[in-house]
Design a protein around this motif. Sequence first.
Motif, PDB file in Angstrom:
ATOM      1  N   UNK A 158       7.735 -10.707   9.007  1.00 21.71           N
ATOM      2  CA  UNK A 158       7.241 -11.292   7.776  1.00 21.71           C
ATOM      3  C   UNK A 158       8.289 -12.246   7.210  1.00 21.71           C
ATOM      4  N   UNK A 159       7.801 -13.224   6.453  1.00 24.13           N
ATOM      5  CA  UNK A 159       8.695 -14.271   5.943  1.00 24.13           C
ATOM      6  C   UNK A 159       9.815 -13.691   5.085  1.00 24.13           C
ATOM      7  N   UNK A 160       9.483 -12.690   4.259  1.00 30.44           N
ATOM      8  CA  UNK A 160      10.456 -12.149   3.312  1.00 30.44           C
ATOM      9  C   UNK A 160      10.639 -10.652   3.528  1.00 30.44           C
ATOM     10  N   UNK A 161      11.832 -10.172   3.200  1.00 33.10           N
ATOM     11  CA  UNK A 161      12.064  -8.730   3.205  1.00 33.10           C
ATOM     12  C   UNK A 161      11.396  -8.148   1.967  1.00 33.10           C
ATOM     13  N   UNK A 162      10.521  -7.187   2.176  1.00 30.01           N
ATOM     14  CA  UNK A 162       9.761  -6.614   1.062  1.00 30.01           C
ATOM     15  C   UNK A 162       9.198  -5.266   1.480  1.00 30.01           C
ATOM     16  N   UNK A 163       8.713  -4.527   0.487  1.00 31.74           N
ATOM     17  CA  UNK A 163       7.999  -3.286   0.757  1.00 31.74           C
ATOM     18  C   UNK A 163       6.598  -3.655   1.241  1.00 31.74           C
ATOM     19  N   UNK A 164       6.338  -3.438   2.507  1.00 34.20           N
ATOM     20  CA  UNK A 164       5.067  -3.853   3.114  1.00 34.20           C
ATOM     21  C   UNK A 164       4.015  -2.764   2.878  1.00 34.20           C
ATOM     22  N   UNK A 165       3.615  -2.636   1.615  1.00 33.26           N
ATOM     23  CA  UNK A 165       2.682  -1.581   1.211  1.00 33.26           C
ATOM     24  C   UNK A 165       1.247  -2.027   1.452  1.00 33.26           C
ATOM     25  N   UNK A 166       0.498  -1.196   2.153  1.00 31.61           N
ATOM     26  CA  UNK A 166      -0.900  -1.528   2.431  1.00 31.61           C
ATOM     27  C   UNK A 166      -1.816  -0.389   1.983  1.00 31.61           C
ATOM     28  N   UNK A 167      -3.060  -0.766   1.687  1.00 29.35           N
ATOM     29  CA  UNK A 167      -4.066   0.201   1.237  1.00 29.35           C
ATOM     30  C   UNK A 167      -4.804   0.763   2.439  1.00 29.35           C
ATOM     31  N   UNK A 168      -5.128   2.045   2.371  1.00 26.82           N
ATOM     32  CA  UNK A 168      -5.875   2.701   3.434  1.00 26.82           C
ATOM     33  C   UNK A 168      -7.371   2.605   3.164  1.00 26.82           C
ATOM     34  N   UNK A 169      -8.135   2.501   4.234  1.00 30.40           N
ATOM     35  CA  UNK A 169      -9.587   2.463   4.140  1.00 30.40           C
ATOM     36  C   UNK A 169     -10.164   3.862   4.343  1.00 30.40           C
ATOM     37  N   UNK A 170     -11.204   4.164   3.585  1.00 26.91           N
ATOM     38  CA  UNK A 170     -11.978   5.393   3.778  1.00 26.91           C
ATOM     39  C   UNK A 170     -13.451   5.008   3.776  1.00 26.91           C
ATOM     40  N   UNK A 171     -14.130   5.275   4.880  1.00 32.06           N
ATOM     41  CA  UNK A 171     -15.545   4.883   5.027  1.00 32.06           C
ATOM     42  C   UNK A 171     -15.736   3.390   4.753  1.00 32.06           C
ATOM     43  N   UNK A 173     -14.229   1.494   2.797  1.00 34.21           N
ATOM     44  CA  UNK A 173     -13.917   1.084   1.430  1.00 34.21           C
ATOM     45  C   UNK A 173     -12.424   1.276   1.159  1.00 34.21           C
ATOM     46  N   UNK A 174     -11.904   0.514   0.191  1.00 34.91           N
ATOM     47  CA  UNK A 174     -10.494   0.625  -0.178  1.00 34.91           C
ATOM     48  C   UNK A 174     -10.271   1.926  -0.943  1.00 34.91           C
ATOM     49  N   UNK A 175      -9.339   2.732  -0.465  1.00 35.59           N
ATOM     50  CA  UNK A 175      -9.023   3.989  -1.142  1.00 35.59           C
ATOM     51  C   UNK A 175      -7.832   3.779  -2.080  1.00 35.59           C
ATOM     52  N   UNK A 176      -7.500   4.835  -2.804  1.00 37.28           N
ATOM     53  CA  UNK A 176      -6.320   4.779  -3.676  1.00 37.28           C
ATOM     54  C   UNK A 176      -5.038   5.115  -2.926  1.00 37.28           C
ATOM     55  N   UNK A 177      -5.162   5.435  -1.655  1.00 33.99           N
ATOM     56  CA  UNK A 177      -3.992   5.822  -0.860  1.00 33.99           C
ATOM     57  C   UNK A 177      -3.325   4.584  -0.270  1.00 33.99           C
ATOM     58  N   UNK A 178      -2.006   4.593  -0.287  1.00 28.49           N
ATOM     59  CA  UNK A 178      -1.243   3.494   0.310  1.00 28.49           C
ATOM     60  C   UNK A 178      -0.153   4.052   1.221  1.00 28.49           C
ATOM     61  N   UNK A 200      -5.076  -2.777   8.387  1.00 29.34           N
ATOM     62  CA  UNK A 200      -4.060  -2.669   7.348  1.00 29.34           C
ATOM     63  C   UNK A 200      -4.410  -3.710   6.283  1.00 29.34           C
ATOM     64  N   UNK A 201      -4.602  -3.285   5.049  1.00 27.88           N
ATOM     65  CA  UNK A 201      -5.040  -4.184   3.975  1.00 27.88           C
ATOM     66  C   UNK A 201      -3.908  -4.327   2.958  1.00 27.88           C
ATOM     67  N   UNK A 202      -3.317  -5.510   2.924  1.00 26.31           N
ATOM     68  CA  UNK A 202      -2.263  -5.815   1.958  1.00 26.31           C
ATOM     69  C   UNK A 202      -2.897  -6.582   0.800  1.00 26.31           C
ATOM     70  N   UNK A 203      -3.048  -5.915  -0.340  1.00 26.56           N
ATOM     71  CA  UNK A 203      -3.653  -6.599  -1.492  1.00 26.56           C
ATOM     72  C   UNK A 203      -2.773  -7.748  -1.960  1.00 26.56           C
TER      73      UNK A 203
END
Length: 283
Positions: A158-171, A173-178, A200-203
């Motif tokens: 990735x271009x920048x050093x960062x926390x690569x936090x992504x959202x998990x899918x359930x059925x 749909x976007x869940x509240x879990x990351x 992997x979904x990065x908002x």
Amino acid sequence: MNTTISNSTLKASIKHAGAELFSLKDNQNQEYIWEGNPAFWGKHSPILFPIVGTLKNNTYTINGKEYQLPRHGFARDMEFQLIDKTENSATFSLQSNSETLKKYPFDFELQLIYTLNETTLDIAYKVINKGETKMPFSIGAHPAIALPENFENYSFKFEKEEDLKYSLLENDLISNKTESLQTIENLVPLNYKLFENDALVFKTLESNSLTILENSKPYIKVDFEDFPSLGIWTKDQAPFVCIEPWYGYSDTAENSGDLFEKEGILILDAKQTFNSKFSIQIL
């Protein structure tokens, strides 16, 4: 029908069906776009419009009226018109019609503009609200990058050093879990376990680009500066990876169903135009 554009370095071929890029070759004839073998996934680089991802119950409402849309919308399954062509560029257009209005009650024009610049393919999107009311929409890309070697020979930078936090899918749909992608010296080694729960979904990301390395050497760079969200996806044992710049993503389980209230949605004023682009650079 297909259209091909070229310059001294690259040649790109686009289907009029879905205005879908299906080939990007260098002057050594190496192919960089997934071939579309249906044993894994029968597409190459579909356009996602007027939604990205999945709606709850595949349903949404406008002014209290229910409509249905399939995952990623309908544009990828429709025939586009070639409206402009030069040696190194091509512009495709999809206009709303009686068929689209049943699924999406807005008068629009969607344009995809492909342009080759040296070792880079720019893919620009233009969305025109031709109606008299505000128009909610999402738009996204889904290019599948061919990986000719073993999947584990590749890594992301990735271009920048960062926390690569992504959202998990359930059925779907976007869940509240990351979760967060683990990096090793700012690299993410690829393995199929990363995708065992789908994309992997990065908002949001600080990075505006991602480089794929092949055996530690730069292979392809995808620049998505105009897009706030990113999806990354593949199928188990498939020799490709999709790098997907997005405006918007799947519903959450808590979504009201009103498209104007959908998380990540864009609202385009009457008679206004939205522009964005991303690029694929061969390294």
